[in-house]
Design a protein around this motif. Structure first.
Motif, PDB file in Angstrom:
ATOM      1  N   GLY A 237       0.641  -0.876   0.400  1.00  0.00           N
ATOM      2  CA  GLY A 237      -0.254  -0.229  -0.005  1.00  0.00           C
ATOM      3  C   GLY A 237       0.816   0.957   0.128  1.00  0.00           C
ATOM      4  O   GLY A 237       1.895   1.153   0.301  1.00  0.00           O
ATOM      5  N   TYR A 238       0.498   2.474   0.321  1.00  0.00           N
ATOM      6  CA  TYR A 238       1.079   3.873   0.073  1.00  0.00           C
ATOM      7  C   TYR A 238       1.225   4.157   1.850  1.00  0.00           C
ATOM      8  O   TYR A 238       0.526   4.006   3.259  1.00  0.00           O
TER       9      TYR A 238
ATOM     10  N   SER B  36      -3.703  -1.260  -0.559  1.00  0.00           N
ATOM     11  CA  SER B  36      -4.123  -1.282  -1.559  1.00  0.00           C
ATOM     12  C   SER B  36      -4.033  -2.522  -1.900  1.00  0.00           C
ATOM     13  O   SER B  36      -3.768  -3.246  -1.731  1.00  0.00           O
ATOM     14  N   SER B  37      -4.816  -2.529  -3.132  1.00  0.00           N
ATOM     15  CA  SER B  37      -5.051  -3.585  -2.964  1.00  0.00           C
ATOM     16  C   SER B  37      -4.876  -4.203  -5.061  1.00  0.00           C
ATOM     17  O   SER B  37      -4.886  -5.154  -5.089  1.00  0.00           O
TER      18      SER B  37
ATOM     19  N   PRO C 230     -10.204  -0.857  -8.394  1.00  0.00           N
ATOM     20  CA  PRO C 230     -10.367   0.661  -8.516  1.00  0.00           C
ATOM     21  C   PRO C 230      -8.967   1.211  -9.083  1.00  0.00           C
ATOM     22  O   PRO C 230      -7.698   0.874  -8.487  1.00  0.00           O
ATOM     23  N   ASP C 231      -9.080   2.829  -9.522  1.00  0.00           N
ATOM     24  CA  ASP C 231      -8.057   3.164  -9.829  1.00  0.00           C
ATOM     25  C   ASP C 231      -7.317   3.727  -8.676  1.00  0.00           C
ATOM     26  O   ASP C 231      -5.954   4.266  -8.514  1.00  0.00           O
ATOM     27  N   LEU C 232      -8.332   4.575  -7.788  1.00  0.00           N
ATOM     28  CA  LEU C 232      -8.216   5.535  -7.075  1.00  0.00           C
ATOM     29  C   LEU C 232      -8.822   5.042  -5.646  1.00  0.00           C
ATOM     30  O   LEU C 232      -9.388   4.806  -5.646  1.00  0.00           O
TER      31      LEU C 232
ATOM     32  N   GLY D  76      -3.904   8.145   9.098  1.00  0.00           N
ATOM     33  CA  GLY D  76      -3.131   7.186   9.785  1.00  0.00           C
ATOM     34  C   GLY D  76      -5.001   6.185   9.250  1.00  0.00           C
ATOM     35  O   GLY D  76      -4.499   5.352  10.316  1.00  0.00           O
ATOM     36  N   VAL D  77      -5.629   5.937   8.504  1.00  0.00           N
ATOM     37  CA  VAL D  77      -6.307   5.199   8.435  1.00  0.00           C
ATOM     38  C   VAL D  77      -5.885   4.157   7.475  1.00  0.00           C
ATOM     39  O   VAL D  77      -5.665   4.483   6.269  1.00  0.00           O
ATOM     40  N   PRO D  78      -6.050   2.451   7.760  1.00  0.00           N
ATOM     41  CA  PRO D  78      -4.882   1.418   6.546  1.00  0.00           C
ATOM     42  C   PRO D  78      -6.504   1.312   5.197  1.00  0.00           C
ATOM     43  O   PRO D  78      -5.843   1.625   4.460  1.00  0.00           O
ATOM     44  N   ALA D  79      -7.624   0.607   5.919  1.00  0.00           N
ATOM     45  CA  ALA D  79      -8.965   0.901   4.749  1.00  0.00           C
ATOM     46  C   ALA D  79      -9.820   2.229   3.831  1.00  0.00           C
ATOM     47  O   ALA D  79      -9.433   3.592   4.391  1.00  0.00           O
ATOM     48  N   PRO D  80      -9.770   2.249   3.046  1.00  0.00           N
ATOM     49  CA  PRO D  80      -9.984   3.377   2.505  1.00  0.00           C
ATOM     50  C   PRO D  80     -10.784   3.648   2.617  1.00  0.00           C
ATOM     51  O   PRO D  80     -11.895   3.423   2.941  1.00  0.00           O
TER      52      PRO D  80
END
Length: 450
Positions: A244-245, A261-262, A288-290, A296-300
């Motif tokens: 992920g980021y 990120s997936s 998803p592209d974006l 500070g949160v892992p999930a989108p």
């Protein structure tokens, strides 16, 4: 070889001219569909909030240019005569755009209102400047085939060029200034075997290394983009081989977590309110592209698919408007030479709900358990709490029972020992935050003597 390059350049120029004719006129403020751009590769992107323009650089040798478009992508022009156009930087007052023209060893300045050239800074034979950032009153640039740091002091009547300021940088190092501290400069390199992050204090006019971290291939591999958060406390990076980021503390470059990120992270940008936008390297409609994240949160918080399975984001192809009103993305369509411009207004506000469960009855002084769920759990910050109040005949306005923590899955538990018989009502409130709406719920329990 020269003849081949010239012929290729002529062909591409003609193709770009044809492509420009396809750019439509004015488009709605919300551009749901992408707009073709008169360019086929992207090196860097800058957004000028004062004039509501987006600048995009295309290296392309002798055809190097900077494409200038409005916020909707509907009106495009370009600045040419910029061989190897690479890094872009805006002056702190947004009045000047600086362009690194790698193939002529020069940094070119433009007035952002009139789009006229105002100065050229030749920085040295074979320096090949690439990345740019404005910090500490100077324009900093990464340059050279081996990697080094240079500066241009443009404050006086004559520019002062500084070279050889940090030879430890790899070629193509990405430079970013801190939005919160004009004296901080950050550099990131993407060597496959050793990605490096460096924080400089440039407040004195000379770069002093404040922190440096070399990350192995298993820690971070293939750094492609980085951004400093608005509060100046963190660096967010996009690396091709990563879960992920990744986020690092700016002061000591220690790990601060990862926005999951997936797919392989390719580009990243942070909005003025701290919302992180991450773009992936994929051309699948199922991924998803974006993705957009709270700090500070892992999930989108939410995700966006830009244009289906035939389109993918390009490196450095993501930027926010300075007021956070929209995000800009640049994509490449499979089998098509030109790039495409997306202007998206994205709502990252999550509507939350609270649900409570409790037994219908309970005995006096017996432990009573109320369970609850705050949904959706994805996107909630670690440490989220809910406030609890008990209402009964003795305290009709309610008695605070404090706060209880919410688990990662959104669940929480409230325990109490009512001391009087009768109806007891429990009210639970989630205050919300910048990315989540507030929510509340109540549940009633009959308290019996036996």
């Amino acid at each position: 070889m020269r003849i081949l390059r010239r012929a290729l350049g002529t062909t591409l120029t003609a193709a770009l001219g044809s492509l420009l004719l396809t750019v439509p006129g004015a488009t709605p403020a919300f551009a749901a569909d992408p707009v073709p751009l008169p360019m086929y590769s992207l090196a860097d992107m800058e957004v000028d909030g004062s004039n509501q323009r987006v600048f995009l650089s295309m290296p392309a040798g002798t055809d190097g240019r900077v494409v200038v478009t409005d916020y909707d992508g509907g009106n495009s022009t370009w600045l040419d005569g910029l061989p190897g156009a690479g890094g872009l930087a805006l002056s702190p007052d947004s009045r000047t755009l600086y362009v690194a023209a790698r193939d002529i060893d020069t940094i070119v300045a433009y007035d952002t209102t009139t789009l006229t050239e105002t100065a050229r800074y030749f920085v040295g034979e074979d320096t090949a400047p690439w990345s740019l950032a404005f910090a500490g009153g100077k324009l900093w640039f990464g340059y050279g085939s081996g990697g080094d740091l240079g500066s241009v002091d443009v404050s006086g009547a004559e520019p002062v060029i500084g070279l050889g300021l940090d030879g430890s940088l790899d070629w193509g190092a990405d430079l970013v200034a801190s939005p919160a501290d004009p004296g901080v400069l950050v550099a990131g390199t993407g060597n496959p075997n050793a990605n490096t992050l460096t924080v400089y204090d440039v407040s004195s006019g000379s770069p002093e290394v404040a922190a440096r971290r070399v990350l192995s291939g298993t820690q971070m591999n293939g750094l492609r983009d980085l951004a400093v958060t608005p509060d100046g406390r963190s660096i967010v990076v996009a690396a091709l081989i990563s879960t992920g980021y990744q986020v690092f503390r700016l002061d000591d470059l220690s790990d601060q977590g990862t926005h999951a990120s997936s797919s392989s992270p390719l580009t990243v940008a942070v909005a003025p309110d701290g919302t992180v936008a991450g773009g992936t390297s994929n051309n699948s409609a199922d991924v998803p592209d974006l993705s957009f994240y709270a700090p500070g949160v892992p999930a989108p918080l939410t995700t966006v698919e830009l244009a289906g399975a035939t389109e993918r984001l390009v490196e450095e192809g993501l930027a926010w408007a300075p007021d956070g009103s929209r995000v800009f993305a640049v994509t490449q369509q499979t089998g098509v030479m030109g790039l495409r411009f997306h202007a998206r207004q994205v709502d990252t506000t999550v509507q939350t709900t609270l649900a409570l469960e409790a037994p219908p009855t309970s005995r006096v002084r017996q432990e009573l358990t109320v369970t609850g769920t705050l949904a959706p759990a994805a996107g909630l910050a670690p440490g989220t709490t809910v406030a609890v109040r008990r209402y009964d005949a003795a305290a009709p306005d309610g008695t605070s029972l404090g706060t209880v923590p919410v688990s990662a899955d959104g669940t929480f538990t409230v325990t109490d020992r009512p001391r009087r018989p009768g109806q007891v009502r429990y009210g639970v409130t989630y205050a919300g935050d910048a990315w989540h709406t507030a929510a509340s719920a109540e549940v009633t329990v009959e308290i019996t003597r036996r």
